[in-house]
Design a protein around this motif. Structure first.
Motif, PDB file in Angstrom:
ATOM      1  N   LYS A 297      -1.890 -32.356-101.653  1.00 14.21           N
ATOM      2  CA  LYS A 297      -1.209 -33.592-102.087  1.00 14.21           C
ATOM      3  C   LYS A 297      -2.230 -34.710-102.249  1.00 14.21           C
ATOM      4  N   LEU A 298      -2.133 -35.433-103.342  1.00 14.16           N
ATOM      5  CA  LEU A 298      -3.044 -36.550-103.567  1.00 14.16           C
ATOM      6  C   LEU A 298      -2.348 -37.862-103.216  1.00 14.16           C
ATOM      7  N   THR A 299      -3.158 -38.838-102.798  1.00 14.96           N
ATOM      8  CA  THR A 299      -2.626 -40.164-102.439  1.00 14.96           C
ATOM      9  C   THR A 299      -3.457 -41.243-103.134  1.00 14.96           C
ATOM     10  N   SER A 300      -3.149 -42.498-102.823  1.00 14.16           N
ATOM     11  CA  SER A 300      -3.860 -43.603-103.485  1.00 14.16           C
ATOM     12  C   SER A 300      -5.312 -43.734-103.027  1.00 14.16           C
ATOM     13  N   SER A 301      -5.720 -42.992-101.991  1.00 12.14           N
ATOM     14  CA  SER A 301      -7.140 -43.008-101.632  1.00 12.14           C
ATOM     15  C   SER A 301      -7.891 -41.806-102.226  1.00 12.14           C
ATOM     16  N   ASP A 302      -7.204 -41.063-103.105  1.00 15.66           N
ATOM     17  CA  ASP A 302      -7.845 -39.978-103.848  1.00 15.66           C
ATOM     18  C   ASP A 302      -8.140 -40.439-105.274  1.00 15.66           C
ATOM     19  N   ALA A 303      -9.181 -39.855-105.858  1.00 17.32           N
ATOM     20  CA  ALA A 303      -9.424 -40.044-107.287  1.00 17.32           C
ATOM     21  C   ALA A 303      -9.807 -38.708-107.898  1.00 17.32           C
ATOM     22  N   LEU A 304      -9.434 -38.569-109.162  1.00 15.69           N
ATOM     23  CA  LEU A 304      -9.749 -37.381-109.939  1.00 15.69           C
ATOM     24  C   LEU A 304     -10.815 -37.781-110.956  1.00 15.69           C
ATOM     25  N   LEU A 305     -11.900 -37.005-111.026  1.00 15.30           N
ATOM     26  CA  LEU A 305     -12.933 -37.249-112.035  1.00 15.30           C
ATOM     27  C   LEU A 305     -12.975 -36.061-112.992  1.00 15.30           C
ATOM     28  N   LEU A 306     -12.588 -36.314-114.222  1.00 11.45           N
ATOM     29  CA  LEU A 306     -12.594 -35.285-115.263  1.00 11.45           C
ATOM     30  C   LEU A 306     -13.881 -35.464-116.043  1.00 11.45           C
ATOM     31  N   VAL A 307     -14.763 -34.492-115.932  1.00 10.72           N
ATOM     32  CA  VAL A 307     -16.094 -34.630-116.536  1.00 10.72           C
ATOM     33  C   VAL A 307     -16.121 -34.014-117.941  1.00 10.72           C
ATOM     34  N   ASP A 308     -16.317 -34.837-118.936  1.00 11.28           N
ATOM     35  CA  ASP A 308     -16.670 -34.406-120.300  1.00 11.28           C
ATOM     36  C   ASP A 308     -15.774 -33.296-120.858  1.00 11.28           C
ATOM     37  N   VAL A 309     -14.477 -33.465-120.732  1.00 12.98           N
ATOM     38  CA  VAL A 309     -13.545 -32.483-121.315  1.00 12.98           C
ATOM     39  C   VAL A 309     -13.339 -32.879-122.779  1.00 12.98           C
ATOM     40  N   GLN A 310     -14.361 -32.600-123.570  1.00 18.02           N
ATOM     41  CA  GLN A 310     -14.464 -33.065-124.957  1.00 18.02           C
ATOM     42  C   GLN A 310     -14.493 -31.889-125.918  1.00 18.02           C
ATOM     43  N   SER A 311     -14.029 -32.121-127.129  1.00 15.77           N
ATOM     44  CA  SER A 311     -13.915 -31.046-128.121  1.00 15.77           C
ATOM     45  C   SER A 311     -15.225 -30.297-128.342  1.00 15.77           C
ATOM     46  N   ASP A 312     -16.342 -31.001-128.394  1.00 11.21           N
ATOM     47  CA  ASP A 312     -17.605 -30.319-128.674  1.00 11.21           C
ATOM     48  C   ASP A 312     -18.005 -29.317-127.587  1.00 11.21           C
ATOM     49  N   PHE A 313     -17.480 -29.445-126.378  1.00  7.67           N
ATOM     50  CA  PHE A 313     -17.809 -28.494-125.310  1.00  7.67           C
ATOM     51  C   PHE A 313     -16.791 -27.349-125.229  1.00  7.67           C
ATOM     52  N   CYS A 314     -15.820 -27.363-126.124  1.00  7.53           N
ATOM     53  CA  CYS A 314     -14.778 -26.326-126.123  1.00  7.53           C
ATOM     54  C   CYS A 314     -14.985 -25.391-127.308  1.00  7.53           C
ATOM     55  N   PRO A 315     -14.368 -24.202-127.278  1.00  8.14           N
ATOM     56  CA  PRO A 315     -14.535 -23.249-128.379  1.00  8.14           C
ATOM     57  C   PRO A 315     -14.315 -23.911-129.735  1.00  8.14           C
ATOM     58  N   GLY A 316     -15.221 -23.658-130.679  1.00  8.49           N
ATOM     59  CA  GLY A 316     -15.180 -24.295-131.991  1.00  8.49           C
ATOM     60  C   GLY A 316     -16.016 -25.562-132.064  1.00  8.49           C
TER      61      GLY A 316
ATOM     62  N   LEU B 148     -19.251 -46.428-111.953  1.00 10.36           N
ATOM     63  CA  LEU B 148     -18.231 -45.555-111.370  1.00 10.36           C
ATOM     64  C   LEU B 148     -18.244 -45.649-109.845  1.00 10.36           C
ATOM     65  N   ALA B 149     -19.436 -45.657-109.262  1.00 10.57           N
ATOM     66  CA  ALA B 149     -19.523 -45.771-107.796  1.00 10.57           C
ATOM     67  C   ALA B 149     -18.903 -47.089-107.337  1.00 10.57           C
ATOM     68  N   ASP B 150     -19.162 -48.168-108.079  1.00 10.32           N
ATOM     69  CA  ASP B 150     -18.578 -49.475-107.731  1.00 10.32           C
ATOM     70  C   ASP B 150     -17.056 -49.429-107.807  1.00 10.32           C
ATOM     71  N   GLN B 151     -16.547 -48.770-108.847  1.00  8.84           N
ATOM     72  CA  GLN B 151     -15.094 -48.704-109.032  1.00  8.84           C
ATOM     73  C   GLN B 151     -14.433 -47.877-107.927  1.00  8.84           C
ATOM     74  N   LEU B 152     -15.078 -46.791-107.533  1.00  8.32           N
ATOM     75  CA  LEU B 152     -14.526 -45.969-106.444  1.00  8.32           C
ATOM     76  C   LEU B 152     -14.512 -46.770-105.149  1.00  8.32           C
ATOM     77  N   GLY B 153     -15.601 -47.489-104.918  1.00  5.20           N
ATOM     78  CA  GLY B 153     -15.696 -48.309-103.712  1.00  5.20           C
ATOM     79  C   GLY B 153     -14.632 -49.400-103.691  1.00  5.20           C
ATOM     80  N   ALA B 154     -14.486 -50.091-104.825  1.00  3.75           N
ATOM     81  CA  ALA B 154     -13.524 -51.199-104.914  1.00  3.75           C
ATOM     82  C   ALA B 154     -12.095 -50.701-104.703  1.00  3.75           C
ATOM     83  N   ALA B 155     -11.827 -49.459-105.117  1.00  2.68           N
ATOM     84  CA  ALA B 155     -10.471 -48.910-104.990  1.00  2.68           C
ATOM     85  C   ALA B 155     -10.252 -48.233-103.636  1.00  2.68           C
TER      86      ALA B 155
END
Ligand code: VGL
Ligand code: ZN
Length: 193
Positions: free
Chosen positions: A4-23, A118-125
């Motif tokens: 279970k995730l809460t408000s003190s969790d964060a999800l980081l989705l790294v570079d889920v971009q078309s160029d790194f996917c098939p095609g 990003l580190a600043d934003q995680l800290g601030a949150a």
């Protein structure tokens, strides 16, 4: 086990971009397989009030990592091109914080933490746990996770079924997992709740 995730969790989705996917210009084998897994984590994040961050490789057309400048890679993730877009099936929440990186022609940045923002934003949150998935295991996921493990008080979890490797040399992905584990990241098999 489910997570279970809460408000003190964060999800980081790294570079889920078309160029790194098939095609795409720099396709990772099975790269798009991370999308449904990450969508389940995004749903859990929304449910629990966890923040979602999405990094993107965001290169100028003359980036030094491209082969024409002596770099390792074919041109990929060029700013404002379709290949640089997030995968169409990724269900990014409207309030996703997008972290652009490697956007200067003469600077490579594999880590989403490169600019320090990003580190600043995680800290601030007040984020205490970071959940990381995306592409590619042996480059931007690894670099981002290694940087994250240096942030005091942050527990870093790598979502193992939500990452895929480039594997320029066979075994690179496995070695990256081991390096992340040795740095203190938790290799996470649990599903989100
Ligand atoms: C990446 C190679 C080149 C990555 C970015 O996102 O892992 N890999 N640029
Ligand atoms: Zn790149």
């Amino acid at each position: 086990m489910s997570m279970k995730l809460t408000s003190s969790d964060a999800l980081l989705l790294v570079d889920v971009q078309s160029d790194f996917c098939p095609g795409g210009a720099l396709a990772v084998t099975d790269g798009d397989a991370v999308v449904p897994v990450l969508n389940a984590w995004i749903a859990a994040a929304r449910q629990g009030g966890a923040k979602v961050f999405a990094s993107r490789d965001w290169h100028p057309a003359d980036h030094l990592s491209f082969a024409e400048r002596g770099g390792l890679w074919p041109p990929h993730c060029v700013q404002n091109t379709p290949g640089a877009a997030f995968h169409v099936d990724l269900n990014l929440p409207e309030d996703t914080v997008v972290v652009s990186k490697a956007d200067q022609a003469d600077h490579e940045a594999y880590s989403a933490f490169d600019s320090g923002e990003l580190a600043d934003q995680l800290g601030a949150a007040g984020i205490q746990r970071l959940w990381v998935g995306g592409l590619a295991t042996d480059y931007c996921v690894k670099a981002s996770v290694l940087d994250a493990t240096q942030i005091p008080g942050l527990d870093v979890h790598v979502i193992v079924d939500a990452i895929r490797a480039v594997d320029v040399t066979p075994g690179d992905g496995k070695a990256a997992l081991e390096a992340m584990r040795e740095a203190g990241a938790i290799l996470e098999d649990a599903a989100p709740a």
